[in-house]
Design a protein around this motif. Structure first.
Motif, PDB file in Angstrom:
ATOM      1  N   PHE A   1      28.684  45.170  22.524  1.00 43.92           N
ATOM      2  CA  PHE A   1      29.373  43.910  22.794  1.00 43.92           C
ATOM      3  C   PHE A   1      30.293  43.587  21.621  1.00 43.92           C
ATOM      4  O   PHE A   1      29.839  43.483  20.479  1.00 43.92           O
ATOM      5  CB  PHE A   1      28.370  42.768  22.981  1.00 43.92           C
ATOM      6  CG  PHE A   1      27.610  42.833  24.275  1.00 43.92           C
ATOM      7  CD1 PHE A   1      28.210  42.451  25.467  1.00 43.92           C
ATOM      8  CD2 PHE A   1      26.305  43.294  24.306  1.00 43.92           C
ATOM      9  CE1 PHE A   1      27.514  42.507  26.673  1.00 43.92           C
ATOM     10  CE2 PHE A   1      25.601  43.354  25.500  1.00 43.92           C
ATOM     11  CZ  PHE A   1      26.207  42.967  26.688  1.00 43.92           C
ATOM     12  N   SER A   2      31.579  43.406  21.923  1.00 38.77           N
ATOM     13  CA  SER A   2      32.506  43.016  20.859  1.00 38.77           C
ATOM     14  C   SER A   2      32.382  41.531  20.566  1.00 38.77           C
ATOM     15  O   SER A   2      32.530  41.095  19.423  1.00 38.77           O
ATOM     16  CB  SER A   2      33.937  43.346  21.259  1.00 38.77           C
ATOM     17  OG  SER A   2      34.341  42.546  22.354  1.00 38.77           O
TER      18      SER A   2
ATOM     19  N   SER B   1      29.405  52.507  26.359  1.00 40.99           N
ATOM     20  CA  SER B   1      30.374  51.568  26.942  1.00 40.99           C
ATOM     21  C   SER B   1      30.570  50.412  25.979  1.00 40.99           C
ATOM     22  O   SER B   1      29.661  50.039  25.236  1.00 40.99           O
ATOM     23  CB  SER B   1      29.903  51.057  28.306  1.00 40.99           C
ATOM     24  OG  SER B   1      28.656  50.404  28.208  1.00 40.99           O
ATOM     25  N   ARG B   2      31.783  49.867  26.008  1.00 38.38           N
ATOM     26  CA  ARG B   2      32.099  48.748  25.118  1.00 38.38           C
ATOM     27  C   ARG B   2      32.739  47.630  25.917  1.00 38.38           C
ATOM     28  O   ARG B   2      33.627  47.862  26.725  1.00 38.38           O
ATOM     29  CB  ARG B   2      33.046  49.181  24.007  1.00 38.38           C
ATOM     30  CG  ARG B   2      33.247  48.083  22.953  1.00 38.38           C
ATOM     31  CD  ARG B   2      34.086  48.583  21.784  1.00 38.38           C
ATOM     32  NE  ARG B   2      33.924  47.713  20.627  1.00 38.38           N
ATOM     33  CZ  ARG B   2      34.610  46.590  20.432  1.00 38.38           C
ATOM     34  NH1 ARG B   2      35.554  46.231  21.302  1.00 38.38           N
ATOM     35  NH2 ARG B   2      34.390  45.836  19.380  1.00 38.38           N
TER      36      ARG B   2
ATOM     37  N   VAL C   1      24.487  47.428  20.928  1.00 40.10           N
ATOM     38  CA  VAL C   1      25.181  47.301  19.645  1.00 40.10           C
ATOM     39  C   VAL C   1      25.860  45.933  19.567  1.00 40.10           C
ATOM     40  O   VAL C   1      26.651  45.576  20.439  1.00 40.10           O
ATOM     41  CB  VAL C   1      26.231  48.422  19.474  1.00 40.10           C
ATOM     42  CG1 VAL C   1      26.948  48.269  18.122  1.00 40.10           C
ATOM     43  CG2 VAL C   1      25.580  49.799  19.584  1.00 40.10           C
ATOM     44  N   PHE C   2      25.530  45.198  18.523  1.00 46.73           N
ATOM     45  CA  PHE C   2      26.229  43.960  18.194  1.00 46.73           C
ATOM     46  C   PHE C   2      27.003  44.204  16.901  1.00 46.73           C
ATOM     47  O   PHE C   2      26.554  44.954  16.032  1.00 46.73           O
ATOM     48  CB  PHE C   2      25.252  42.805  18.002  1.00 46.73           C
ATOM     49  CG  PHE C   2      24.462  42.447  19.231  1.00 46.73           C
ATOM     50  CD1 PHE C   2      25.004  41.610  20.201  1.00 46.73           C
ATOM     51  CD2 PHE C   2      23.184  42.944  19.429  1.00 46.73           C
ATOM     52  CE1 PHE C   2      24.277  41.266  21.340  1.00 46.73           C
ATOM     53  CE2 PHE C   2      22.448  42.611  20.564  1.00 46.73           C
ATOM     54  CZ  PHE C   2      22.999  41.780  21.520  1.00 46.73           C
ATOM     55  N   THR C   3      28.147  43.540  16.751  1.00 49.57           N
ATOM     56  CA  THR C   3      28.963  43.807  15.565  1.00 49.57           C
ATOM     57  C   THR C   3      28.527  42.978  14.353  1.00 49.57           C
ATOM     58  O   THR C   3      28.927  43.291  13.235  1.00 49.57           O
ATOM     59  CB  THR C   3      30.447  43.530  15.850  1.00 49.57           C
ATOM     60  OG1 THR C   3      30.603  42.187  16.294  1.00 49.57           O
ATOM     61  CG2 THR C   3      30.982  44.474  16.912  1.00 49.57           C
ATOM     62  N   ASN C   4      27.718  41.939  14.576  1.00 53.42           N
ATOM     63  CA  ASN C   4      27.180  41.188  13.440  1.00 53.42           C
ATOM     64  C   ASN C   4      25.957  40.400  13.898  1.00 53.42           C
ATOM     65  O   ASN C   4      25.752  40.175  15.097  1.00 53.42           O
ATOM     66  CB  ASN C   4      28.228  40.272  12.807  1.00 53.42           C
ATOM     67  CG  ASN C   4      28.676  39.159  13.725  1.00 53.42           C
ATOM     68  OD1 ASN C   4      27.992  38.141  13.870  1.00 53.42           O
ATOM     69  ND2 ASN C   4      29.832  39.347  14.376  1.00 53.42           N
TER      70      ASN C   4
END
Length: 699
Positions: free
Chosen positions: A438-439, A411-412, A497-500
């Motif tokens: 997470f965006s 899921s996002r 998941v983190f993008t940075n």
């Protein structure tokens, strides 16, 4: 011709390759027709090595002297070549085909001929004769008859029975029409599908289905062992089916009925591929996907058909193509980069954004079923979230009835409803692996403000809070939606998941739960937005004109209070007129009128060109054609302790091959990227220096 001087009404074309041991039975079934023998002829086309077939024909002539039987020889082997020769040689007004290992009922020709008329192709039932058994078994219950039989005695549009065009026999076609096309001898199988489509494409006809009471039927020989061996071959089940799809796709079609028929025939071929993939592993499916790309069929093959029944994993993405939404686009890219076939649950964003059908191409190779839920969309609103979760879980339950529980759920969230549904699924299917991405931070907006909309009491909230409590995390019943969505993932997801790195640290800074923070660090990964493969930048060539005599820059995206192009406009204004003439800035944004007015006010008409958004894949193509691309950080000074954002455009630009000019906030993730040009947010003087360098490098 051996019988009389009158031309026959019907020609029966029988191609044969080494058929001496079987063609006798075929010809005897034709000799026993109830139609007047003078009204039809049989043309046997031999196209293989000598095997005694002429002797069999001589014997049939002696046994049945009234049968109008003649033969021709084709030097090269191939059923398509033989049929083409038979069509060319036909003397009858109408024509039908019979294979040398099949037979026909006694009433077939008479029953077909009784229904001929202008624009009509008579059609009979097809019976399977299982010759592996003793005695042979005649079976009428097959996929052809299940579709044909419901139309018995009726005349219907050809497009309503496309299945009848996927089989060479059991039809009577005007010879003049039959000669307007040829069987493609380069196809190793399926040439009959393409041939019959070509006939329909030239002159869309109606089918007149013979009444079952006549007993008229084409008897198709089935050797179960032989078929199963052939169907187990990748070459036959995948490569040859794709060759047929490629031929069909190459046809120029203008008639709407022919478009529908072609689509149906290509789907039928894809169904056959899917049947093979169900029996083989993922490695074989990926091999088929690669072959589809090599043949240029990405926009032709129906991937939902190709992947039907193959998904054992689930993706919940509230925003998803075809709706225009950055979060949805990134989710599609994430599914693609993961490389696992999934079923997708998403939400219709009709009231929020426009459609971009090209976005479907991003992840289509890895999607089986896709359910787009309807109803009011909402971000941090509890009622829309509840509706999405309830309807989404019902849909998942329906899929599970045939597939069983899913191995994983991805899921996002920028839209939090994705994580709420995924959390509920994890709670009720604890053995399933939950991957939560997470965006952006959920509790803080881009200006550092707190998102305070709260949950409402009810069964869903009770179940979510109870599951968290079981892990030792207690939350109040009136918890803010933004806090609950983060904590649910922190406490229940198997992978986060983190993008940075900045994003993760900022979100953990305000968490205030040391034990939960430790868990997040253990199960989380940093993964930037995926970059698509190079061929995606050529899938949708743009006709947008670029002047090759100037340096072309581009900016793609919306303007916000924290992100704009003010320093760029100021820097262009400060350039000399000579340099301005060498520069074009192409901006693609949601409200181009505002930028056009700003350019006019700055005297930069013709230098800054404002355009509306273009579809995603066209934007990729444009990005690859530009000399340089502009990307800018959000300005977070005084709003966040560190900049938690990495613009998603970076991943698109990274694959374009064009130079990138990054306008950055010091210390941001973007500032650490290897862009050819870089300046600081708000620094017009530095921006002017970069413009001069870009013009020098590219002019």
């Amino acid at each position: 011709m051996s019988h009389g001087i009158c031309a026959p009404l019907v020609t029966v074309v029988v191609p044969t390759y080494c058929g001496a041991d079987r063609i006798g039975d075929t010809l005897r079934s034709l000799a026993h027709q109830t139609m007047d023998p003078a009204s039809f002829e049989v043309v046997v086309v031999m196209n293989g090595p000598a095997d005694g077939t002429p002797e069999v024909l001589a014997r049939i002539r002696r046994e049945h002297p009234s049968l109008r039987l003649r033969s021709i020889t084709v030097p090269e082997a191939g059923a398509g070549r033989a049929r083409n020769a038979g069509v060319s040689s036909a003397a009858g007004t109408y024509l039908t085909f019979v294979d040398d290992d099949d037979s026909v009922s006694a009433t077939l020709l008479e029953s077909l001929a009784a229904r001929v008329a202008d624009g009509i192709v008579p059609l009979a039932m097809v019976a399977d004769v299982v010759t592996d058994s003793t005695p042979s078994v005649i079976e009428f219950d097959n996929y052809l008859n299940r579709r044909i039989s419901v139309q018995t005695g009726q005349t219907v549009p050809g497009e309503s029975l496309p299945v009848a065009l996927g089989f060479v026999a059991a039809k009577l076609v005007p010879t003049a029409l039959a000669r307007t096309a040829e069987f493609d001898s380069s196809l190793r199988s399926g040439e009959d599908v393409v041939y019959w489509f070509d006939l329909f494409n030239r002159a869309p006809f109606l089918f007149s289905v013979v009444e079952s009471s006549t007993g008229a039927a084409y008897h198709r020989s089935i050797r179960v062992g032989s078929i199963s061996r052939q169907a187990s071959s990748y070459d036959f089940s995948v490569s040859q089916r794709l060759e047929v799809i490629q031929r069909l796709a190459s046809r120029e079609v203008t008639h709407p009925a022919a478009v529908r028929v072609r689509d149906a025939l290509m789907v039928s071929q894809t169904v056959l591929i899917n049947g093979y993939l169900r029996e083989t592993g993922e490695e074989v499916r990926l091999r088929a996907i690669e072959q589809i790309r090599e043949l240029g069929l990405e926009t032709v093959v129906r991937y939902d058909v190709l992947n039907a029944g193959l998904a054992h994993d689930l993706a919940i993405c509230y925003a998803f193509p075809p709706w225009v939404d950055t979060s949805g686009s990134v989710a599609a890219r994430r599914i693609r980069s993961r490389g696992v076939v999934v079923d997708v649950i998403s939400q219709s964003l009709k009231s929020w954004s426009g459609r971009d059908p090209s976005g479907r191409l991003i992840a289509q190779e890895f999607i089986s079923d896709h359910a787009e839920l309807t109803g009011k969309a909402g971000v941090f609103e509890w009622r829309p979230i509840e509706r999405f979760v309830t309807a989404g879980f019902q849909q998942i339950t329906t899929w599970e009835a045939t597939k069983g529980s899913y191995r994983s759920v991805y899921s996002r969230s920028m839209w939090p409803a994705s994580h709420f549904l995924a959390a509920l699924y994890k709670i009720r299917r604890p053995e399933t692996t939950w991957i939560a991405e997470f965006s952006d931070p959920q509790q803080r907006d881009s200006r550092g403000g707190f998102r305070g909309a709260r949950c409402r009491p009810g069964p869903l909230l009770d179940e979510l809070l109870a599951a968290l409590a079981a892990t030792g995390v207690e939350l109040a019943p009136d918890v803010p939606i933004s806090e609950l969505v983060e904590v649910l993932a922190y406490g229940l997801a198997d992978e986060i998941v983190f993008t940075n790195e900045h994003q993760r640290e900022m979100m953990l800074d305000y968490l205030g739960r040391p034990t939960l923070e430790e868990r997040v660090r253990d199960v989380s990964v940093i993964s930037e937005h995926p970059t698509l493969e190079p061929h995606f930048y050529q899938l949708a060539p743009s006709d947008y004109e670029l002047d090759p005599g100037v340096v072309n820059l581009a900016y793609f995206g919306a303007f916000y209070k924290t992100r704009g192009l003010a320093e760029v406009v100021e820097a262009i204004s400060a350039l000399s007129v000579e340099r301005q003439r060498l520069l074009r800035l192409h901006v693609f944004t949601a409200e181009p009128e505002e930028l056009t007015l700003a350019a006019q006010n700055a005297g930069l008409n013709g230098v800054i060109i404002a355009n509306s958004y273009v579809p995603y894949l066209e934007a990729l193509n444009l990005a690859a054609r530009m000399d340089a691309l502009i990307i800018n950080d959000a300005n977070t000074v005084g709003m966040h302790s560190r900049n938690p954002y990495l613009p998603s455009k970076w991943s698109d630009y990274a694959g374009s091959g064009s130079d990138v000019w990054a306008i950055v906030e010091p210390g941001s993730v973007l500032s650490e990227k290897k862009s050819r040009y870089q300046s600081r947010i708000g620094d017009a003087e530095a921006a002017q220096e970069q413009l001069v360098a870009i013009i020098k490098d590219h002019q």
